[in-house]
Design a protein around this motif. Sequence first.
Motif, PDB file in Angstrom:
ATOM      1  N   VAL A 105      -6.609  -3.498   8.723  1.00  0.00           N
ATOM      2  CA  VAL A 105      -6.613  -4.075   7.224  1.00  0.00           C
ATOM      3  C   VAL A 105      -6.345  -2.911   6.362  1.00  0.00           C
ATOM      4  CG1 VAL A 105      -8.300  -5.138   5.464  1.00  0.00           C
ATOM      5  CG2 VAL A 105      -8.508  -5.818   8.059  1.00  0.00           C
ATOM      6  N   PHE A 106      -6.820  -1.682   6.740  1.00  0.00           N
ATOM      7  CA  PHE A 106      -6.631  -0.473   5.919  1.00  0.00           C
ATOM      8  C   PHE A 106      -4.994  -0.322   5.557  1.00  0.00           C
ATOM      9  CE2 PHE A 106      -5.895   3.727   4.604  1.00  0.00           C
ATOM     10  CZ  PHE A 106      -6.869   3.833   3.756  1.00  0.00           C
ATOM     11  N   MET A 107      -4.393  -0.477   6.790  1.00  0.00           N
ATOM     12  CA  MET A 107      -2.767  -0.233   6.495  1.00  0.00           C
ATOM     13  C   MET A 107      -2.110  -1.312   6.274  1.00  0.00           C
ATOM     14  SD  MET A 107      -2.508   2.692   7.789  1.00  0.00           S
ATOM     15  CE  MET A 107      -0.651   2.897   8.205  1.00  0.00           C
ATOM     16  N   GLU A 108      -2.652  -2.558   6.379  1.00  0.00           N
ATOM     17  CA  GLU A 108      -1.593  -3.831   6.280  1.00  0.00           C
ATOM     18  C   GLU A 108      -1.826  -4.120   4.622  1.00  0.00           C
ATOM     19  OE1 GLU A 108      -2.000  -6.942   9.132  1.00  0.00           O
ATOM     20  OE2 GLU A 108      -1.169  -5.224  10.520  1.00  0.00           O
ATOM     21  N   SER A 109      -2.964  -3.963   4.178  1.00  0.00           N
ATOM     22  CA  SER A 109      -3.152  -4.184   2.827  1.00  0.00           C
ATOM     23  C   SER A 109      -4.074  -3.323   1.955  1.00  0.00           C
ATOM     24  CB  SER A 109      -4.080  -5.741   2.994  1.00  0.00           C
ATOM     25  OG  SER A 109      -5.298  -5.733   3.596  1.00  0.00           O
ATOM     26  N   THR A 110      -4.974  -2.879   2.211  1.00  0.00           N
ATOM     27  CA  THR A 110      -5.884  -2.004   1.425  1.00  0.00           C
ATOM     28  C   THR A 110      -4.869  -0.896   0.803  1.00  0.00           C
ATOM     29  OG1 THR A 110      -7.738  -2.234   2.719  1.00  0.00           O
ATOM     30  CG2 THR A 110      -7.773  -0.462   1.172  1.00  0.00           C
ATOM     31  N   LEU A 111      -4.266  -0.047   1.463  1.00  0.00           N
ATOM     32  CA  LEU A 111      -3.399   1.052   1.039  1.00  0.00           C
ATOM     33  C   LEU A 111      -2.221   0.549   0.367  1.00  0.00           C
ATOM     34  CD1 LEU A 111      -3.079   4.066   0.839  1.00  0.00           C
ATOM     35  CD2 LEU A 111      -1.909   4.241   3.152  1.00  0.00           C
ATOM     36  N   PRO A 112      -1.357  -0.395   1.010  1.00  0.00           N
ATOM     37  CA  PRO A 112      -0.115  -0.692   0.124  1.00  0.00           C
ATOM     38  C   PRO A 112      -0.246  -1.361  -0.942  1.00  0.00           C
ATOM     39  CG  PRO A 112      -0.235  -1.739   2.535  1.00  0.00           C
ATOM     40  CD  PRO A 112      -1.458  -0.757   2.424  1.00  0.00           C
ATOM     41  N   ASP A 113      -1.419  -2.276  -1.051  1.00  0.00           N
ATOM     42  CA  ASP A 113      -1.848  -3.039  -2.129  1.00  0.00           C
ATOM     43  C   ASP A 113      -2.108  -1.918  -3.263  1.00  0.00           C
ATOM     44  OD1 ASP A 113      -1.579  -5.207  -0.850  1.00  0.00           O
ATOM     45  OD2 ASP A 113      -3.440  -5.814  -0.818  1.00  0.00           O
ATOM     46  N   PHE A 114      -2.818  -0.970  -3.101  1.00  0.00           N
ATOM     47  CA  PHE A 114      -3.257  -0.052  -3.906  1.00  0.00           C
ATOM     48  C   PHE A 114      -2.080   0.650  -4.535  1.00  0.00           C
ATOM     49  CE2 PHE A 114      -4.671   4.467  -4.310  1.00  0.00           C
ATOM     50  CZ  PHE A 114      -5.366   4.501  -5.597  1.00  0.00           C
ATOM     51  N   LEU A 115      -1.186   1.189  -3.769  1.00  0.00           N
ATOM     52  CA  LEU A 115      -0.150   2.017  -4.010  1.00  0.00           C
ATOM     53  C   LEU A 115       1.151   1.097  -4.870  1.00  0.00           C
ATOM     54  CD1 LEU A 115       0.553   4.421  -1.098  1.00  0.00           C
ATOM     55  CD2 LEU A 115      -0.717   4.838  -3.135  1.00  0.00           C
ATOM     56  N   LEU A 116       1.081  -0.191  -4.463  1.00  0.00           N
ATOM     57  CA  LEU A 116       1.959  -0.874  -5.177  1.00  0.00           C
ATOM     58  C   LEU A 116       1.466  -1.340  -6.866  1.00  0.00           C
ATOM     59  CD1 LEU A 116       3.291  -3.980  -3.133  1.00  0.00           C
ATOM     60  CD2 LEU A 116       4.721  -2.500  -4.516  1.00  0.00           C
ATOM     61  N   TYR A 117       0.056  -1.420  -6.537  1.00  0.00           N
ATOM     62  CA  TYR A 117      -0.455  -1.490  -8.125  1.00  0.00           C
ATOM     63  C   TYR A 117      -0.391  -0.337  -8.756  1.00  0.00           C
ATOM     64  CZ  TYR A 117      -3.739  -2.567 -11.801  1.00  0.00           C
ATOM     65  OH  TYR A 117      -4.201  -2.797 -12.952  1.00  0.00           O
ATOM     66  N   LEU A 118      -0.602   0.937  -8.211  1.00  0.00           N
ATOM     67  CA  LEU A 118      -0.437   2.174  -8.882  1.00  0.00           C
ATOM     68  C   LEU A 118       1.179   2.335  -9.468  1.00  0.00           C
ATOM     69  CD1 LEU A 118      -2.417   4.904  -7.347  1.00  0.00           C
ATOM     70  CD2 LEU A 118      -3.053   3.466  -9.242  1.00  0.00           C
ATOM     71  N   ASP A 119       2.060   1.797  -8.978  1.00  0.00           N
ATOM     72  CA  ASP A 119       3.293   1.859  -9.391  1.00  0.00           C
ATOM     73  C   ASP A 119       3.398   0.970 -10.636  1.00  0.00           C
ATOM     74  OD1 ASP A 119       4.350   3.869  -7.453  1.00  0.00           O
ATOM     75  OD2 ASP A 119       5.766   2.393  -6.640  1.00  0.00           O
ATOM     76  N   GLN A 120       3.237  -0.309 -10.721  1.00  0.00           N
ATOM     77  CA  GLN A 120       3.136  -1.128 -11.523  1.00  0.00           C
ATOM     78  C   GLN A 120       2.211  -0.388 -12.786  1.00  0.00           C
ATOM     79  OE1 GLN A 120       1.304  -4.640 -10.213  1.00  0.00           O
ATOM     80  NE2 GLN A 120       3.067  -4.933  -8.823  1.00  0.00           N
TER      81      GLN A 120
END
Length: 291
Positions: A203-218
């Motif tokens: 769950v961490f690798m597939e959503s928690t971390l990528p969602d967080f980093l994508l959001y930070l880019d925005q």
Amino acid sequence: MRTPTWKRKHLDTVIATAVKLILFSAGPVRLVLEEDLRNELPFIMSRISRAPVINPVRQLSSGISSPETLPAGEFERTNVHSPEKRFRFYYFDIRCRGELARFILGAAGVDYEDIRVNLASWPALKDDTPFKTLPVLDFNGVQLGQSMAIARYLATEFGLRGRTPYEQALADSVAEAADDVLASHLEFMFEERSSKKENMKRVFMESTLPDFLLYLDQFQKVYSEEYGYIVGSKLTYADLAVYSLLEQLMSATIIDMNYFSYYKYPTELRKRIMSNGKLMRYINNRPRTDF
Ligand SMILES: N[C@@H](CCC(=O)N[C@@H](CS)C(=O)NCC(=O)O)C(=O)O
């Protein structure tokens, strides 16, 4: 049934305060509150004076490393921002929830004692800490618990909090989000049941971390696109919270350097950190730990 006397008294105080607030809401609300606070002050002060204090004799006698036992040159005494304050930072000899404060102190070039508590001596110290947990920041005998409160206090003290209240709130939001992601990571890292651990990691690798980093880019595109920080035109503790998180994920081999290149902000952030001499001095000289 009759309301007990103490409850009636309490209710009377609440009603009286509410009436005062309504009557004075156009102006002297602060004065009303200050007056109430003054009445409460002797009680508050008596509680504070009974607050636990870490016994300084025990600090050095119970296996906690003193700064003298750290490698020479570790904490170069340069750029002391608050000469009147002596900071002691207590945490275990790991990064986890302690590294953000160390990053802030390092980036600010502050003279402090980085006290790394042995697991063996922790039980003897635990009851003397504000929340029976580490980290704890001690300055001039005042102790502050809770990693994010410590981070915010230090960031404010050393100009890494953001320039305006709005920038500060934005920085807080990112730092808190990074702390949430760190908490998820620590949760599965310390999980002992292997099937549960695998599931949490997925769950961490597939959503928690990528969602967080994508959001930070925005987020960065809106609040600091041209500067490469997360908010505003200079480094804030929120950048340090994100970098500390990513660094810990790399050490735990959850991600590697290639992972950075998928995202714009972490790539830029890494360049900013690499060119920050004071912080790099801390990073290059700190004790080596697995996580
Ligand atoms: N919300 C607290 C959590 C503190 C916490 O759980 N600290 C752990 C180490 S990361 C601890 O002190 N564990 C030892 C214990 O609870 O006895 C913070 O952010 O400071």
